[in-house]
Design a protein around this motif. Structure first.
Motif, short mmCIF file in Angstrom:
data_model
loop_
_atom_site.label_atom_id
_atom_site.label_comp_id
_atom_site.label_asym_id
_atom_site.label_seq_id
_atom_site.Cartn_x
_atom_site.Cartn_y
_atom_site.Cartn_z
N GLN A 45 0.90 -1.18 0.10
CA GLN A 45 -0.02 -0.01 -0.04
C GLN A 45 1.01 1.19 -0.01
O GLN A 45 1.85 1.52 0.73
N GLN A 80 -1.33 -0.47 -4.42
CA GLN A 80 -2.64 0.08 -4.31
C GLN A 80 -2.57 1.27 -3.26
O GLN A 80 -1.67 1.20 -2.44
N ALA A 114 -5.97 0.47 1.64
CA ALA A 114 -5.75 -0.85 2.31
C ALA A 114 -6.90 -1.70 1.93
O ALA A 114 -6.75 -2.85 1.65
#
Length: 352
Positions: free
Chosen positions: A53, A179, A182
């Motif tokens: 993340q 990404q 989360a």
């Protein structure tokens, strides 16, 4: 002629499988290993790849441990590629001719930096840095990529004859997913691109280009395709394939193989019923999605003939007639031989 070509193809296929089995030992002897060292922001610590993340605009240095198991110096070439979906419905993390979709939010060559060549001394273990950065733009899902490591000049040639060799290239691919959040809510979104008749490995296929325009994986994919000729109610052909996966923002060329059925010219309606499971981090939140995609396409008479002539599975009228003629000849030979043998033994018995 078509029957003869089919036999030749089967023999060649058998020969290739034999060579592959013969050379399995050498193919598995990769002389190096690739081990990702997970950072604190790794989302899935049980995986064998990076899945991190990273907030918009942030940068980070990751580390990969490379180990040379050989007694000689080796050089590894690295490449970075976006994840794509190949013609078999398998996600591919290597540089390939598979297509990413125009909806891909970022150019990964600008987000992931690693030395293009890495030298490892004999039996050396080295920590290699990988520099990643997240785009400033909001990405609601997953950015999927892969880093490939290929040994330069590693081709291992094994001579089978004075004219034939088998080449093995030693390589390893490590997936790298990023990404911004989360937990993700974005779901796959499928559209249908063009549909066309084409040849894939000497087999006729009606290929549909299925676009996943969202930054999300689609798992356990099942596709049921139906081809219907204009003005007819009964389907011309139906095909089904299961257990596939689509990568984020990719174009999947899904082939409907006719498996020996002769393609006819004319206008067709193509319909695909597609189902699959979302890939949320929380497995309890996974959801089954379904699409019905449809398009009309046309097959010219010349194109249909070209594909039928090139498809080794298609039995032409001439080929079928030849097959029955050969069978009749063989049966006649057997009958004549049996009759001659019967007469010969009958005369021999009478003389005794």
């Amino acid at each position: 002629m078509k029957h003869v070509l089919k036999k030749i193809f089967v023999l060649l296929l058998f020969f290739m499988i034999t060579l592959s089995f013969y050379d399995t030992t050498e193919a598995n002897q990769v002389g190096f290993s690739v081990d990702p060292k997970f950072p604190s922001n790794q989302l899935d610590k049980d995986s064998g790849y990076f899945h991190i993340q990273l907030k918009p605009g942030n940068k980070q240095q990751l580390s990969i441990e490379l180990k040379n198991y050989t007694d000689k110096e080796i050089t590894l070439k690295t490449t970075v590629a976006s994840a794509t979906t190949n013609v078999n419905g398998v996600v591919d993390y290597t540089p390939t001719t598979n297509k990413t979709d125009n909806s891909l939010p970022v150019d990964l060559s600008k987000l992931i930096k690693i030395d293009k060549e890495i030298v490892l001394a004999a039996n050396e273990t080295k920590q290699v840095p990988v520099f990643v950065s997240m785009t400033n733009e909001f990405v609601p899902g997953v950015i999927a990529s892969g880093i490939s490591f290929e040994e330069i000049n590693s081709t291992n040639q094994k001579s089978l004859t004075n004219q034939t060799t088998v080449n093995n290239k030693f390589s390893y691919v490590l997936a790298l997913l990023m990404q911004q959040e989360a937990s993700l809510d974005v779901q796959p979104e499928l559209n249908l691109g063009k549909v066309m008749a084409k040849d894939i490995n000497t087999k006729t296929s009606i290929s549909a280009y299925i676009r996943n325009v969202a930054p999300a994986y689609l798992n356990q994919v099942k596709i049921e395709s139906t081809l219907t000729k204009k003005g007819e109610d009964k389907p011309f052909y139906q095909y089904k394939k299961e257990n596939m996966q689509l990568s984020p923002n990719s174009v999947f060329e899904f082939p409907t193989f006719l498996n020996g059925k002769k393609l006819e010219s004319g206008e067709y309606t193509y319909k695909a019923v597609i189902s699959g499971m979302t890939a949320e981090l929380n497995k309890e939140e996974r959801e089954k999605l379904t699409w019905e995609l449809e398009d009309v396409f046309h097959v010219e008479k010349k194109r249909a003939k070209e594909l039928n002539d090139h498809d080794y599975q298609v039995e032409t009228t001439k080929g079928t007639s030849t097959k029955w003629l050969m069978l009749a000849i063989v049966l006649n030979i057997v009958l004549i031989t049996s009759f001659v043998s019967y007469v010969f033994f009958k005369k021999k018995k009478s003389s005794n």
